[in-house]
Design an enzyme around this catalytic site. Sequence first.
Site, PDB file in Angstrom:
ATOM      1  N   ASP A 138       0.815  -1.224   0.000  1.00 57.63           N
ATOM      2  CA  ASP A 138       0.000   0.000   0.000  1.00 57.63           C
ATOM      3  C   ASP A 138       0.848   1.272   0.000  1.00 57.63           C
ATOM      4  O   ASP A 138       2.021   1.246   0.356  1.00 57.63           O
ATOM      5  CB  ASP A 138      -0.907   0.025   1.235  1.00 57.63           C
ATOM      6  CG  ASP A 138      -0.097  -0.005   2.517  1.00 57.63           C
ATOM      7  OD1 ASP A 138       0.911  -0.745   2.561  1.00 57.63           O
ATOM      8  OD2 ASP A 138      -0.440   0.710   3.471  1.00 57.63           O
ATOM      9  N   GLU A 139       0.218   2.370  -0.411  1.00 59.04           N
ATOM     10  CA  GLU A 139       0.784   3.725  -0.289  1.00 59.04           C
ATOM     11  C   GLU A 139       2.248   3.805  -0.729  1.00 59.04           C
ATOM     12  O   GLU A 139       3.091   4.302   0.016  1.00 59.04           O
ATOM     13  CB  GLU A 139       0.656   4.206   1.158  1.00 59.04           C
ATOM     14  CG  GLU A 139      -0.798   4.319   1.622  1.00 59.04           C
ATOM     15  CD  GLU A 139      -0.931   4.875   3.036  1.00 59.04           C
ATOM     16  OE1 GLU A 139      -1.777   5.754   3.232  1.00 59.04           O
ATOM     17  OE2 GLU A 139      -0.198   4.404   3.920  1.00 59.04           O
ATOM     18  N   VAL A 140       2.521   3.331  -1.917  1.00 60.58           N
ATOM     19  CA  VAL A 140       3.903   3.318  -2.397  1.00 60.58           C
ATOM     20  C   VAL A 140       4.233   4.661  -3.074  1.00 60.58           C
ATOM     21  O   VAL A 140       3.530   5.090  -3.986  1.00 60.58           O
ATOM     22  CB  VAL A 140       4.119   2.165  -3.387  1.00 60.58           C
ATOM     23  CG1 VAL A 140       5.523   2.224  -3.982  1.00 60.58           C
ATOM     24  CG2 VAL A 140       3.886   0.835  -2.692  1.00 60.58           C
TER      25      VAL A 140
END
Lengths: 562, 562
Positions: A318-320
């Site tokens: 997530d949230e890269v």
Amino acid sequence: MPYMKRSLLLTRNTPERVELDTTIGPWPYPQRIEYYDDFYYINRETFRFKIVNNSQLFNCDILLNAISRYNDLIFNNFTLRNNLRLKELHSLEIYVKGGCEQWPRLDMDESYTLDLLQKNLLSSRSVWGALRGLETFSQLIDKNFIINKTYIEDFPRFAHRGLLVDTARHYMPMSILLRNLDAMAYNKLNVFHWHIVDDNSFPFVSKLFPQLSDKGAYNKHTHVYTPENVKTILEYARLRGIRVIVEFDTPGHTLAWGKGIKDLVLDCSSVSKQYSGLSLKGSGVLQVTKESTYDFLKKFFGEIAETFPDEYIHIGGDEVASECWTNNGQENLYQLYMKRFANIIKELRKKYIVWQEVFEEDLYMHPETIVQVWKSWTQPEEVTRMITERGFRVISSASWYLDMISYKKDWIDYYKYDPHTFYGNQTQKNLVIGGEACVWSEYIDETNFLSRTWPRASAVAERLWSSKHVADSEKASPRFDRFRCLMKERGIPAHPINGPGFCEHFVLPISDKWFSEKQQHNGVVFVYASKATLTSFLVVCGLLMILLLLVLRPTIKQLVRK
Amino acid sequence: MPYMKRSLLLTRNTPERVELDTTIGPWPYPQRIEYYDDFYYINRETFRFKIVNNSQLFNCDILLNAISRYNDLIFNNFTLRNNLRLKELHSLEIYVKGGCEQWPRLDMDESYTLDLLQKNLLSSRSVWGALRGLETFSQLIDKNFIINKTYIEDFPRFAHRGLLVDTARHYMPMSILLRNLDAMAYNKLNVFHWHIVDDNSFPFVSKLFPQLSDKGAYNKHTHVYTPENVKTILEYARLRGIRVIVEFDTPGHTLAWGKGIKDLVLDCSSVSKQYSGLSLKGSGVLQVTKESTYDFLKKFFGEIAETFPDEYIHIGGDEVASECWTNNGQENLYQLYMKRFANIIKELRKKYIVWQEVFEEDLYMHPETIVQVWKSWTQPEEVTRMITERGFRVISSASWYLDMISYKKDWIDYYKYDPHTFYGNQTQKNLVIGGEACVWSEYIDETNFLSRTWPRASAVAERLWSSKHVADSEKASPRFDRFRCLMKERGIPAHPINGPGFCEHFVLPISDKWFSEKQQHNGVVFVYASKATLTSFLVVCGLLMILLLLVLRPTIKQLVRK
């Protein structure tokens, strides 16, 4: 005296009091429950649990440990006399058809039947069902040790009923994690999703790469989980039928990894990208173009796969902050990474769970991948529809971020949300394997973790276990109040959720042990010990001295004779 | 070695750690503080507090008790050797000009000067100033027992710095109230506003009217404050320079009073009036037309006036369901009541505080009345302007309802609010005597009271003590983080407020004492005792047996000789 008016029991109540009513019902609510207006008294001195008809279970650690736990939970209160002259329930027979399974798993059988009409029998196909049945049985008994004749057939609606704990934004001491596992068992939750590391810290002590926690933990001595600690957690959870699914989130959220391993992580602190309304400042991403990264991942996840027995690992995704990579002029590195990494996990014979971004960005996913939906602000129902349409399984979390607190009965929102709220056929609905309440710890540490989590997570627990028709929050309220008091009595600081009221017992929210341990540094040991401890201490000392005198009695006699 | 680089000290820090820095400064921030780049080491073995130059204070309980407390707080940690070979601070002399005052009051003098440059002297005009100075001194010392040469002149900006605790919506055990008083002292808060009873319960045990709590408490045995309990609270607060202002809210919020006293209260449960957006269902009002009501009030408040030594009583006056009265065909009964009741209070030689409604409804107020402004949604600044224009004093609370929680750094809002934010001349500003953080307990009991309150109330504490120019929340953040960790170390479960991070010590949020006491009911005493306790137990037992052997030695020798 077979039939009693319920009012007779209720006269014991003081005004406004949430009293244990013998028919108020357990939490989460069973699939089928029938009460009969007839009662047993349970006598602490004579009551026994009996394992019957399956000799291979006589030594089953899971069952024996559970019986011992529930014996304590049920009888830890004072015993009243059987003033009402009710029939006594002398035993509960436990019959498990299957063997002594060792580890809980996604497809374990948690169903059970509890028959107190004739046979006084708890029967189940597996030890896991017996655990759930024992919890239910313990909740049927009221303060006066009275239990209705009851018949229950029960099974969970969803197989995956989890709680995410984040030990990276703030470290949680072992005692908190263990007590939390107790609370999960009381709620029939069966997955401890351990979000163990993140940008902020790396408390997991790796045997192969000790430098990860040496450099990445907040404090390498005190704020870490040693291999021994992890074993303790795994065993404690196993005995309660709780799976431990560990999350090592990559390729983003890895800033703390980079402190111990050179060239593993790109520091994106300076890239102030706004992502999903959150600032990603301070985040890190793995160096996905370096071969050394994959060498490391193979070895490290080899250790993880060996340490954590569950079939599933949560690999994050997530949230890269992918613009950290594109600065290097490369493209679709996120895709490249997920493909190679998925292969590493496959070779370790593990399956994996990812956050919804991996699906959204159309990255590679093994067909058996489970997708965890978490974004409440981007139509989670629509995302769930799309994921299940492509045949992937879903864990629902978007409505259950318990760290987000507000001043109201927010449990009702959690309670009313149904994971099947999306357009899709039955096959798609079946692909939703459950959900997780998430407790991210930006503003939470051991001072407020348990009281922030409980009993709000219990609303999720009932949603995931009970029938979808058990959804009337007003009807559930008194039962929930009672269960929150029960949790308090059992040592979980579950806070009030329905406005003014009270429970019979107090839980003091600060460890006196912690205080007394501090005092011991000063050489003052017994000042803070409880009166009872002191008394016991004196009694035992006294007994020892009497024993010594008895041993020396001939000598003394001789002396006296002289 | 008179001058040291600060970096030398800072090398002891681990990355990202909020470490005690010798110049980060105390909370709340002093009016004037000067650091010098020179250090002392404080040696636990030799350091002493000395009361000087005022023999009437040598036996002053307030001072002696405070010195003992701060000695414990400062030295309860492990002692490091003076590795840095700094000069030692051998003593702190304490000079108080005034006598040993017995009770804190609104106009007490809390100013002090702390001079560690030459004289190592804490001087103040009253014992209250000495208490505040000792707190500051304790906060100047870092983990390595190092303290800067520092000069501080300090005094509070506002005289009334309070915290409201509501023990009626949920009961708070004594241990919680006492620990909360500790936390207040750490924050230099000086008023415990005890909202002791309300519609929901009446835990105060009256000597004259025991039926009030017998019938009105949640449980008359366990959920009450006995006269002994109240004395304990008063004494504990007194020793910490904290006033206890008790609130017996009338004529509204009195439903629980009516359970014990016949014909005292009208039950307005059926009057479902919406008041200020809140439903008043279940509220009660006093029967203000009955003479018997005033007879009761005279006697009851006579007892209250005697029990609570403070000059002020909070008499409530808020959220009155006056339509309960108008149903009787009478008019302006609210006015009639406030007039007669004010007279009763006056005859008891007490002054009083009321909620803002009494001003808004233009009811009778004695000229010395203090008005507490609480409604955040009806322009509190404008209300404050009007109240002060009429010459009444104000306590500001509208921005500080701490029970209203949300997921963000809400302390910043509390911190930024200044009670002088209203149009008015200097005379009007001076009439704002301070403020109070309020913790209403609809959703709060002993499981979450302390962690909900702390450290958010600390933001209010600094606003009320420090200069109005100390208002930069970003600048205050690291100092606040440090103070929250200090509170945790001192046993207050103060939660994280600035996002991810850590403190060195843990506080376990559940009483193990409570657990072990439960276990003792089962006759299992030592199973849950700490290792250290067990070891001490064995050592002491061993010593006693050796002693016994020594006493019997001649006898044994004789035996051996034979």
